[in-house]
Design a protein around this motif. Structure first.
Motif, PDB file in Angstrom:
ATOM      1  N   PRO A   1       0.818  -1.231   0.000  1.00  0.00           N
ATOM      2  CA  PRO A   1       0.000   0.000   0.000  1.00  0.00           C
ATOM      3  C   PRO A   1       0.854   1.285   0.000  1.00  0.00           C
ATOM      4  O   PRO A   1       0.486   2.271  -0.633  1.00  0.00           O
ATOM      5  N   LEU A   2       1.996   1.254   0.676  1.00  0.00           N
ATOM      6  CA  LEU A   2       2.886   2.411   0.684  1.00  0.00           C
ATOM      7  C   LEU A   2       3.423   2.685  -0.718  1.00  0.00           C
ATOM      8  O   LEU A   2       3.395   3.823  -1.180  1.00  0.00           O
ATOM      9  N   TRP A   3       3.909   1.645  -1.396  1.00  0.00           N
ATOM     10  CA  TRP A   3       4.457   1.822  -2.743  1.00  0.00           C
ATOM     11  C   TRP A   3       3.385   2.320  -3.706  1.00  0.00           C
ATOM     12  O   TRP A   3       3.656   3.179  -4.552  1.00  0.00           O
ATOM     13  N   THR A   4       2.156   1.807  -3.554  1.00  0.00           N
ATOM     14  CA  THR A   4       1.066   2.243  -4.429  1.00  0.00           C
ATOM     15  C   THR A   4       0.735   3.708  -4.169  1.00  0.00           C
ATOM     16  O   THR A   4       0.558   4.487  -5.113  1.00  0.00           O
ATOM     17  N   ALA A   5       0.669   4.095  -2.910  1.00  0.00           N
ATOM     18  CA  ALA A   5       0.361   5.493  -2.571  1.00  0.00           C
ATOM     19  C   ALA A   5       1.459   6.435  -3.066  1.00  0.00           C
ATOM     20  O   ALA A   5       1.164   7.516  -3.586  1.00  0.00           O
ATOM     21  N   LEU A   6       2.710   6.031  -2.912  1.00  0.00           N
ATOM     22  CA  LEU A   6       3.808   6.869  -3.381  1.00  0.00           C
ATOM     23  C   LEU A   6       3.801   6.999  -4.905  1.00  0.00           C
ATOM     24  O   LEU A   6       4.042   8.069  -5.444  1.00  0.00           O
ATOM     25  N   TYR A   7       3.484   5.906  -5.586  1.00  0.00           N
ATOM     26  CA  TYR A   7       3.491   5.952  -7.046  1.00  0.00           C
ATOM     27  C   TYR A   7       2.352   6.802  -7.599  1.00  0.00           C
ATOM     28  O   TYR A   7       2.465   7.350  -8.696  1.00  0.00           O
ATOM     29  N   ASP A   8       1.287   6.949  -6.830  1.00  0.00           N
ATOM     30  CA  ASP A   8       0.151   7.754  -7.273  1.00  0.00           C
ATOM     31  C   ASP A   8       0.361   9.253  -7.044  1.00  0.00           C
ATOM     32  O   ASP A   8      -0.440  10.048  -7.535  1.00  0.00           O
ATOM     33  N   LEU A   9       1.392   9.633  -6.311  1.00  0.00           N
ATOM     34  CA  LEU A   9       1.687  11.049  -6.103  1.00  0.00           C
ATOM     35  C   LEU A   9       2.261  11.656  -7.377  1.00  0.00           C
ATOM     36  O   LEU A   9       2.843  10.951  -8.199  1.00  0.00           O
ATOM     37  N   PRO A  10       2.132  12.976  -7.564  1.00  0.00           N
ATOM     38  CA  PRO A  10       2.515  13.577  -8.848  1.00  0.00           C
ATOM     39  C   PRO A  10       3.986  13.473  -9.244  1.00  0.00           C
ATOM     40  O   PRO A  10       4.300  13.097 -10.353  1.00  0.00           O
ATOM     41  N   ILE A  11       4.921  13.783  -8.363  1.00  0.00           N
ATOM     42  CA  ILE A  11       6.327  13.861  -8.753  1.00  0.00           C
ATOM     43  C   ILE A  11       7.125  12.647  -8.281  1.00  0.00           C
ATOM     44  O   ILE A  11       8.173  12.325  -8.855  1.00  0.00           O
ATOM     45  N   VAL A  12       6.648  11.943  -7.309  1.00  0.00           N
ATOM     46  CA  VAL A  12       7.403  10.850  -6.691  1.00  0.00           C
ATOM     47  C   VAL A  12       7.833   9.774  -7.696  1.00  0.00           C
ATOM     48  O   VAL A  12       8.955   9.265  -7.586  1.00  0.00           O
ATOM     49  N   PRO A  13       7.045   9.413  -8.707  1.00  0.00           N
ATOM     50  CA  PRO A  13       7.537   8.404  -9.657  1.00  0.00           C
ATOM     51  C   PRO A  13       8.821   8.808 -10.383  1.00  0.00           C
ATOM     52  O   PRO A  13       9.570   7.948 -10.849  1.00  0.00           O
TER      53      PRO A  13
END
Length: 171
Positions: A93-105
């Protein structure tokens, strides 16, 4: 810039250019930067930290150059560590939430080598910081006076521009 420029900057940092904590923080932050691959957003974030924190910038740059080959040498271990972290079901869930943020990917944290080296850099930060404070304090206590007696150091300190620089810095 001469090839002796970086060496001079390191000697100035060790000789008393700034607080040992700032020198050690620069060394540890540069090591973390050196470990992380440079094709993502993490190096930019580290450079921003260099400029917004009170760290010795010369020591940070020196340490980044010193630890970059170490980062490449640790890529196999970092790949295993990053793979374990990315495949951990509790962290999904952490990785999914981070990947959904605008610049984090743009950090490419989902790359096993990038994540593994970032975690290694973060884990090594405090031990490097604490040990390098000891190195700087020990150098200044044991070797500073000896280095000050070297003929080349006496010559440079006798130059008028150096004395002007020292007056400009203040006590």
């Amino acid at each position: 810039m001469t090839p002796f420029g970086p060496i001079r900057a390191i000697i100035i940092a060790l000789q008393g250019g700034s607080d040992p904590k700032h020198v050690a923080a620069g060394f540890a932050l540069g090591a973390a930067l050196g470990l992380v691959p440079k094709d993502n957003l993490f190096p930019v974030l580290f450079l921003l930290l260099f400029f917004f924190m009170r760290v010795d910038k010369n020591m940070a740059i020196f340490s980044a150059f010193l630890f970059t080959p170490v980062g490449y040498a640790l890529d196999g271990f970092a790949h295993a560590l990053g793979g374990a972290l990315l495949s951990a079901s509790a962290l999904r869930p952490l990785w999914t939430a981070l990947y959904d943020l605008p610049i984090v990917p743009l950090t490419l944290f989902n790359n096993t080598v990038v994540l593994g080296n970032l975690v290694l850099g973060l884990l090594l930060f405090y031990p490097l910081y604490a040990s390098f404070i000891g190195v700087v304090v020990a150098y200044r206590a044991r070797y500073k006076e000896r280095v000050d007696r070297w003929p080349i150091v006496k010559f440079v300190k006798g130059l008028s521009w150096y004395q002007t620089y020292q007056r400009w810095l203040g006590p």
